[in-house]
Motif scaffolding. Structure first.
Motif, PDB file in Angstrom:
ATOM      1  N   GLY A 166       0.709  -1.135  -0.003  1.00  0.00           N
ATOM      2  CA  GLY A 166       0.126   0.061   0.082  1.00  0.00           C
ATOM      3  C   GLY A 166       0.935   1.256  -0.010  1.00  0.00           C
ATOM      4  O   GLY A 166       0.623   2.162  -0.757  1.00  0.00           O
ATOM      5  N   LEU A 220       2.285   1.595  -3.463  1.00  0.00           N
ATOM      6  CA  LEU A 220       1.458   2.265  -4.611  1.00  0.00           C
ATOM      7  C   LEU A 220       1.168   3.953  -4.359  1.00  0.00           C
ATOM      8  O   LEU A 220       1.051   4.581  -5.219  1.00  0.00           O
ATOM      9  CB  LEU A 220       0.266   1.421  -4.183  1.00  0.00           C
ATOM     10  CG  LEU A 220       0.108   0.091  -4.834  1.00  0.00           C
ATOM     11  CD1 LEU A 220      -1.093  -0.588  -4.588  1.00  0.00           C
ATOM     12  CD2 LEU A 220       0.649  -0.128  -6.239  1.00  0.00           C
ATOM     13  N   GLN A 221       1.210   4.198  -3.002  1.00  0.00           N
ATOM     14  CA  GLN A 221       1.398   5.579  -2.849  1.00  0.00           C
ATOM     15  C   GLN A 221       2.212   6.634  -3.441  1.00  0.00           C
ATOM     16  O   GLN A 221       2.055   7.652  -3.657  1.00  0.00           O
ATOM     17  CB  GLN A 221       1.116   5.915  -1.339  1.00  0.00           C
ATOM     18  CG  GLN A 221       0.054   5.404  -0.403  1.00  0.00           C
ATOM     19  CD  GLN A 221      -1.396   6.129  -0.884  1.00  0.00           C
ATOM     20  OE1 GLN A 221      -1.968   6.078  -1.927  1.00  0.00           O
ATOM     21  NE2 GLN A 221      -1.926   6.739   0.231  1.00  0.00           N
ATOM     22  N   ARG A 255      -0.127   8.770 -10.300  1.00  0.00           N
ATOM     23  CA  ARG A 255      -1.725   8.136 -10.681  1.00  0.00           C
ATOM     24  C   ARG A 255      -1.946   8.751 -12.058  1.00  0.00           C
ATOM     25  O   ARG A 255      -2.902   8.433 -12.634  1.00  0.00           O
ATOM     26  CB  ARG A 255      -2.418   8.883  -9.908  1.00  0.00           C
ATOM     27  CG  ARG A 255      -2.758   7.902  -8.454  1.00  0.00           C
ATOM     28  CD  ARG A 255      -3.784   8.560  -7.526  1.00  0.00           C
ATOM     29  NE  ARG A 255      -3.932   7.710  -6.324  1.00  0.00           N
ATOM     30  CZ  ARG A 255      -2.994   7.608  -5.435  1.00  0.00           C
ATOM     31  NH1 ARG A 255      -1.833   8.285  -5.280  1.00  0.00           N
ATOM     32  NH2 ARG A 255      -3.106   6.842  -4.398  1.00  0.00           N
ATOM     33  N   LEU A 266      -6.523  -3.318  -6.530  1.00  0.00           N
ATOM     34  CA  LEU A 266      -6.305  -2.247  -5.709  1.00  0.00           C
ATOM     35  C   LEU A 266      -5.836  -0.987  -6.058  1.00  0.00           C
ATOM     36  O   LEU A 266      -6.388  -0.067  -5.578  1.00  0.00           O
ATOM     37  CB  LEU A 266      -5.153  -3.068  -4.865  1.00  0.00           C
ATOM     38  CG  LEU A 266      -4.469  -2.378  -3.421  1.00  0.00           C
ATOM     39  CD1 LEU A 266      -5.659  -2.310  -2.445  1.00  0.00           C
ATOM     40  CD2 LEU A 266      -3.240  -3.183  -3.078  1.00  0.00           C
ATOM     41  N   MET A 267      -5.232  -0.850  -7.140  1.00  0.00           N
ATOM     42  CA  MET A 267      -4.549   0.433  -7.552  1.00  0.00           C
ATOM     43  C   MET A 267      -5.867   1.300  -7.996  1.00  0.00           C
ATOM     44  O   MET A 267      -6.005   2.432  -7.919  1.00  0.00           O
ATOM     45  CB  MET A 267      -3.802   0.241  -8.780  1.00  0.00           C
ATOM     46  CG  MET A 267      -2.350  -0.303  -8.476  1.00  0.00           C
ATOM     47  SD  MET A 267      -1.378  -0.630  -9.885  1.00  0.00           S
ATOM     48  CE  MET A 267      -0.891   1.061 -10.271  1.00  0.00           C
ATOM     49  N   GLU A 272      -8.898   0.969  -6.858  1.00  0.00           N
ATOM     50  CA  GLU A 272      -9.520   1.599  -5.457  1.00  0.00           C
ATOM     51  C   GLU A 272      -8.847   2.702  -4.784  1.00  0.00           C
ATOM     52  O   GLU A 272      -9.302   3.464  -4.243  1.00  0.00           O
ATOM     53  CB  GLU A 272      -9.434   0.487  -4.484  1.00  0.00           C
ATOM     54  CG  GLU A 272     -10.567  -0.904  -4.686  1.00  0.00           C
ATOM     55  CD  GLU A 272     -10.426  -1.873  -3.870  1.00  0.00           C
ATOM     56  OE1 GLU A 272      -9.452  -1.773  -2.645  1.00  0.00           O
ATOM     57  OE2 GLU A 272     -11.046  -2.781  -3.999  1.00  0.00           O
ATOM     58  N   LYS A 273      -7.416   2.847  -5.307  1.00  0.00           N
ATOM     59  CA  LYS A 273      -6.320   3.936  -4.553  1.00  0.00           C
ATOM     60  C   LYS A 273      -6.542   5.120  -5.564  1.00  0.00           C
ATOM     61  O   LYS A 273      -5.790   6.059  -5.361  1.00  0.00           O
ATOM     62  CB  LYS A 273      -5.152   3.478  -4.426  1.00  0.00           C
ATOM     63  CG  LYS A 273      -5.194   2.502  -3.121  1.00  0.00           C
ATOM     64  CD  LYS A 273      -3.692   2.219  -2.971  1.00  0.00           C
ATOM     65  CE  LYS A 273      -3.776   1.544  -1.604  1.00  0.00           C
ATOM     66  NZ  LYS A 273      -4.158   1.890  -0.292  1.00  0.00           N
TER      67      LYS A 273
END
Length: 148
Positions: free
Chosen positions: A90, A93-94, A98, A118-119, A121-122
């Motif tokens: 997580g 990914l931050q 984006r 997951l990506m 969702e983020k």
């Protein structure tokens, strides 16, 4: 008086029967509805042609989401490694931009699917599930080399 009693029984009998009825059985396998959002159950695997087309675009990042040990045994040219099983996935990914497009692959397509979901969702809008490394290694590697 008899009429009144008869009408009362007719009026309230269905309510007492409902109170005694067992709760309906709902199968656990039915998907639950999420109100106000569309939640995909999977990010479908793109065709090799679509993966090659995407890799030729600007601002595309190719990521191998297998373990570092799997990555070391062979990976697509130009691919970075983002371990799906890492405890700090997580946080990793931050750190990603984006605004870029991410093409993900793994051993079978399962981890790349989960990572893509997951990506999304983020807040990542451009994520491609490329599927399995073995399906891609001979067909995509040439396209990636042309990109450089």
């Amino acid at each position: 008086m008899f009429r009144y009693l008869f009408l009362t029984v007719l009026a309230f009998a269905p309510l007492t029967l409902l109170a005694q009825a067992p709760a309906p059985i709902v199968p656990a396998s039915l998907p639950t509805a999420v109100i106000g959002a569309i939640v995909p159950s999977a990010v479908p695997v793109s065709s090799v042609a679509e993966v090659n087309k995407t890799l030729r675009q600007p601002n595309v990042v190719l990521l191998d989401v297998r373990t570092p040990e799997e990555y070391a045994t062979g990976h697509l040219a130009g691919a970075g490694n983002l371990d799906f099983r890492a405890p700090d996935l997580g946080a990793q990914l931050q750190q990603l931009d984006r605004n870029k497009t991410y093409v993900l692959y793994c051993a079978s397509g399962n981890r790349s699917n989960k990572t893509a979901m997951l990506m999304q969702e983020k807040g990542f809008l451009h994520v491609v599930n490329a599927g399995a490394y073995q399906d891609l290694k001979d067909k995509v590697q040439l396209e990636v080399k042309k990109k450089k």
